[in-house]
Motif scaffolding. Structure first.
Motif, PDB file in Angstrom:
ATOM      1  N   LEU A 211       0.950  -1.204   0.015  1.00  0.00           N
ATOM      2  CA  LEU A 211      -0.036   0.158  -0.178  1.00  0.00           C
ATOM      3  C   LEU A 211       0.813   1.336  -0.055  1.00  0.00           C
ATOM      4  O   LEU A 211       0.523   2.084  -0.740  1.00  0.00           O
ATOM      5  N   ALA A 212       1.894   1.173   0.823  1.00  0.00           N
ATOM      6  CA  ALA A 212       2.668   2.519   0.747  1.00  0.00           C
ATOM      7  C   ALA A 212       3.383   2.484  -0.236  1.00  0.00           C
ATOM      8  O   ALA A 212       3.610   3.702  -1.033  1.00  0.00           O
ATOM      9  N   ASN A 213       3.644   1.630  -1.190  1.00  0.00           N
ATOM     10  CA  ASN A 213       4.609   1.586  -2.398  1.00  0.00           C
ATOM     11  C   ASN A 213       3.703   2.096  -3.604  1.00  0.00           C
ATOM     12  O   ASN A 213       4.225   2.650  -4.534  1.00  0.00           O
ATOM     13  N   MET A 214       2.317   1.770  -3.507  1.00  0.00           N
ATOM     14  CA  MET A 214       1.511   2.223  -4.646  1.00  0.00           C
ATOM     15  C   MET A 214       1.205   3.389  -4.686  1.00  0.00           C
ATOM     16  O   MET A 214       0.491   4.028  -5.381  1.00  0.00           O
ATOM     17  N   ILE A 215       1.316   4.384  -3.509  1.00  0.00           N
ATOM     18  CA  ILE A 215       1.045   5.713  -3.266  1.00  0.00           C
ATOM     19  C   ILE A 215       2.229   6.621  -3.216  1.00  0.00           C
ATOM     20  O   ILE A 215       3.163   6.481  -2.279  1.00  0.00           O
ATOM     21  N   PRO A 216       2.322   7.479  -4.421  1.00  0.00           N
ATOM     22  CA  PRO A 216       3.525   8.345  -4.269  1.00  0.00           C
ATOM     23  C   PRO A 216       3.334   9.323  -2.845  1.00  0.00           C
ATOM     24  O   PRO A 216       2.283   9.720  -2.632  1.00  0.00           O
ATOM     25  N   LEU A 217       4.485   9.661  -2.439  1.00  0.00           N
ATOM     26  CA  LEU A 217       4.552  10.546  -1.267  1.00  0.00           C
ATOM     27  C   LEU A 217       4.220   9.675   0.158  1.00  0.00           C
ATOM     28  O   LEU A 217       3.904  10.482   1.187  1.00  0.00           O
ATOM     29  N   ALA A 218       4.004   8.473   0.125  1.00  0.00           N
ATOM     30  CA  ALA A 218       3.745   7.713   1.300  1.00  0.00           C
ATOM     31  C   ALA A 218       4.842   7.148   1.983  1.00  0.00           C
ATOM     32  O   ALA A 218       5.894   6.658   1.199  1.00  0.00           O
ATOM     33  N   GLN A 219       4.624   7.044   3.368  1.00  0.00           N
ATOM     34  CA  GLN A 219       5.820   6.215   4.045  1.00  0.00           C
ATOM     35  C   GLN A 219       5.151   5.469   5.047  1.00  0.00           C
ATOM     36  O   GLN A 219       3.776   5.453   5.242  1.00  0.00           O
ATOM     37  N   LEU A 220       5.654   4.139   5.406  1.00  0.00           N
ATOM     38  CA  LEU A 220       5.327   3.149   5.923  1.00  0.00           C
ATOM     39  C   LEU A 220       5.994   3.254   7.560  1.00  0.00           C
ATOM     40  O   LEU A 220       7.243   3.301   7.858  1.00  0.00           O
TER      41      LEU A 220
END
Length: 250
Positions: A211-220
């Motif tokens: 999920l984090a990888n599929m959304i630009p500007l996302a961090q986990l």
């Protein structure tokens, strides 16, 4: 107590404090006070204006027994109507579990209304339209005798729903609703900071890394040793969200 009308459904919400507005969306079979109050979030976010709704079918909000009342974007629309009701143009947003899935849809479909988004207790699988896989949970919620519910995951949902004194028919309708899939294509132009949070022992969450990888500007953020139920009270989670919201663009 505060309520507003969301296209014929009465929605209850808490409106606390002052400052930048933060919208909180709770998980399935929970309610605002349980998901956010008992886990310390109202105290953590004391320097913000905290607005936490009871989602339809939950808490003090209306509880339709028809799955169509929860279908499509109905639960996302409640959040947007709440913003409009309070004359809030843009807010910070955090959802957990079911609320994380709702917040995922809000990020995809209403990015202009949010400055930063926390997706807690969900993974990439949350965006999939998996109605058939939810059938055992629906059946468990409607069962006259829960001792006959043998599927472990379904029994877990039934026990949690009863522990919080929920309307089981309303929850079954919510779980059985038709919702479209949320795909990676809907986030290709995302310009909003996103924080994905999940416990390392959360067996209800699949693929938070994806999920984090599929959304630009996302961090986990993975919470070591936490599961689905105890993650919301984790101190690291609280501190990370404070820092994340403080860094959000105005």
């Amino acid at each position: 107590m505060a309520f507003f009308d969301s296209n014929g459904v009465k929605i209850h919400f808490e409106d606390r404090g002052s400052g930048d507005p933060v919208i909180l969306v709770h998980g399935f079979a929970s309610k605002a006070e349980h998901n956010w109050g008992l886990t310390g979030w109202y105290k953590t976010l004391a320097n913000y204006r905290v607005i936490a709704l009871d989602c339809r079918g939950h808490g003090q909000s209306d509880k339709p027994h028809d799955a169509s009342a929860y279908s499509g974007s109905a639960m996302e629309d409640d959040v947007i109507r709440l913003l409009d009701h309070l004359n809030i143009k843009r807010a910070l947003l955090m959802g957990y579990s079911m609320g994380g899935r709702i917040s995922m849809g809000l990020l995809a479909h209403h990015p202009d209304r949010f400055r930063a988004v926390v997706l807690g207790g969900i993974g990439a699988g949350a965006g999939v339209a998996e109605r058939e896989t939810r059938k055992p949970i629906v059946q468990a919620l409607l069962a006259d005798d829960k001792s006959k519910v043998t599927e472990p995951r379904a029994r877990l949902f039934r026990d949690f729903a009863e522990a919080n004194k929920n309307d089981l028919k309303a929850l079954a309708a919510c779980m059985d609703a038709e919702r479209g899939a949320i795909t990676a294509n809907e986030f290709t132009r995302n310009s909003i900071p996103v924080l994905v949070v999940a416990g390392s022992k959360d067996e209800l969450v699949a693929e938070p890394e994806d999920l984090a990888n599929m959304i630009p500007l996302a961090q986990l953020l993975k919470l070591d040793g936490r599961d689905h139920l105890n993650a919301p009270g984790d101190k690291l989670y609280h501190q990370a969200v404070l820092e994340f919201f403080a860094s959000a663009p105005k």
